[in-house]
Scaffold this motif. Structure first.
Motif, PDB file in Angstrom:
ATOM      1  N   UNK A 170      24.907   2.617 -67.927  1.00  0.00           N
ATOM      2  CA  UNK A 170      25.715   1.871 -66.969  1.00  0.00           C
ATOM      3  C   UNK A 170      26.535   2.812 -66.099  1.00  0.00           C
ATOM      4  N   UNK A 171      27.102   3.815 -66.730  1.00  0.00           N
ATOM      5  CA  UNK A 171      27.926   4.789 -65.992  1.00  0.00           C
ATOM      6  C   UNK A 171      27.064   5.562 -65.012  1.00  0.00           C
ATOM      7  N   UNK A 172      25.872   5.962 -65.453  1.00  0.00           N
ATOM      8  CA  UNK A 172      24.977   6.719 -64.574  1.00  0.00           C
ATOM      9  C   UNK A 172      24.494   5.866 -63.410  1.00  0.00           C
ATOM     10  N   UNK A 173      24.213   4.596 -63.676  1.00  0.00           N
ATOM     11  CA  UNK A 173      23.785   3.703 -62.596  1.00  0.00           C
ATOM     12  C   UNK A 173      24.894   3.532 -61.556  1.00  0.00           C
ATOM     13  N   UNK A 174      26.139   3.485 -62.007  1.00  0.00           N
ATOM     14  CA  UNK A 174      27.259   3.267 -61.097  1.00  0.00           C
ATOM     15  C   UNK A 174      27.626   4.529 -60.323  1.00  0.00           C
ATOM     16  N   UNK A 175      27.604   5.671 -60.994  1.00  0.00           N
ATOM     17  CA  UNK A 175      28.063   6.918 -60.378  1.00  0.00           C
ATOM     18  C   UNK A 175      26.940   7.747 -59.788  1.00  0.00           C
ATOM     19  N   UNK A 176      25.736   7.571 -60.295  1.00  0.00           N
ATOM     20  CA  UNK A 176      24.643   8.439 -59.895  1.00  0.00           C
ATOM     21  C   UNK A 176      24.523   9.578 -60.895  1.00  0.00           C
ATOM     22  N   UNK A 177      23.349  10.138 -61.065  1.00  0.00           N
ATOM     23  CA  UNK A 177      23.145  11.168 -62.089  1.00  0.00           C
ATOM     24  C   UNK A 177      23.966  12.428 -61.883  1.00  0.00           C
ATOM     25  N   UNK A 178      24.154  12.847 -60.618  1.00  0.00           N
ATOM     26  CA  UNK A 178      24.876  14.100 -60.377  1.00  0.00           C
ATOM     27  C   UNK A 178      26.348  13.967 -60.771  1.00  0.00           C
ATOM     28  N   UNK A 179      26.999  12.890 -60.359  1.00  0.00           N
ATOM     29  CA  UNK A 179      28.427  12.735 -60.651  1.00  0.00           C
ATOM     30  C   UNK A 179      28.665  12.418 -62.113  1.00  0.00           C
ATOM     31  N   UNK A 180      27.805  11.648 -62.717  1.00  0.00           N
ATOM     32  CA  UNK A 180      28.036  11.237 -64.098  1.00  0.00           C
ATOM     33  C   UNK A 180      27.785  12.364 -65.091  1.00  0.00           C
ATOM     34  N   UNK A 181      27.021  13.391 -64.709  1.00  0.00           N
ATOM     35  CA  UNK A 181      26.707  14.487 -65.623  1.00  0.00           C
ATOM     36  C   UNK A 181      27.498  15.759 -65.334  1.00  0.00           C
ATOM     37  N   UNK A 182      28.359  15.731 -64.327  1.00  0.00           N
ATOM     38  CA  UNK A 182      29.066  16.945 -63.914  1.00  0.00           C
ATOM     39  C   UNK A 182      30.430  17.033 -64.593  1.00  0.00           C
ATOM     40  N   UNK A 183      30.670  18.065 -65.415  1.00  0.00           N
ATOM     41  CA  UNK A 183      31.985  18.211 -66.042  1.00  0.00           C
ATOM     42  C   UNK A 183      33.044  18.448 -64.985  1.00  0.00           C
TER      43      UNK A 183
END
Length: 212
Positions: A194-207
């Protein structure tokens, strides 16, 4: 527990000014168990207690200048005693850091470094408070009652346990992530998607660290 009752309790030790009360609470470290008393909130409460007859104000010399000092009245002493006789409210376990830890795996799972920084900061603060309480108990001039000393022992034991826990969690977080202890419905994996769908893969995986 009300601010008014705390003020009556502090004034039972000795007559004091509003500034003196605030200083006593802050410097002695009693905010640990009482909660923060803002300087701006003390005077309205003192005024209310005075208007209701629980305390009276006198002018006295303190540190070379005339200051308004508050003292308990008979009504104030009785109110303090009545409050002490009442059964205490259930303990409140509310800590923003612990609350954040509960949400970390779904809200910021890729950034354990920031959580470690939070824990290290809290550990340093707890160590500083423990040193303060230990020094306070043997400074040679503060009045510490028999029962007040037991209350101090409680906070020292609490701080020692907290410091040990912070260190243990830091060591755990420095290791590899582990699966949830219990997740029969797969909620953490669903939250990740859900978080990845909302933010996109780049933003959701970037520390990311919070803005300083």
């Amino acid at each position: 527990m009300s601010v008014e009752h705390i003020l009556l309790g502090v004034l039972s030790w000795m007559p004091n000014s509003g500034y003196g009360i605030k200083k006593e609470v802050e410097i002695s470290g009693r905010e640990l168990g009482w909660g923060r008393l803002s300087y701006g909130s003390i005077y309205p409460k003192l005024k209310k207690l005075e208007e209701e007859g629980f305390i009276r104000a006198v002018t006295a010399e303190r540190e070379g200048r005339m200051t308004k000092i508050y003292e308990l009245t008979a009504k104030g002493w009785r109110e303090l005693a009545d409050w002490l006789r009442c059964p205490p409210a259930p303990p409140e376990i509310r800590d923003e850091l612990v609350m954040k830890i509960s949400f970390w795996e779904t809200g910021l799972p890729e950034d354990r470094e920031t959580l470690i920084e939070h824990l290290e900061l809290r550990r340093r603060e707890a160590e500083e408070m423990m040193r303060h309480l230990e020094e306070w108990s043997r400074n040679g001039y503060s009045a510490i009652g028999e029962l007040g000393g037991l209350a101090m022992d409680y906070w020292l034991d609490h701080l020692r346990l907290s410091i040990e826990w912070y260190g243990r969690v830091i060591r755990y977080l420095e290791g590899p992530p582990a699966p949830p202890r219990q997740d029969p419905h797969g909620l953490y994996e669903k939250a990740r998607r859900r978080r990845q769908d909302a933010l996109g893969p780049e933003e959701s995986d970037l520390p990311k660290h919070p803005r300083r």
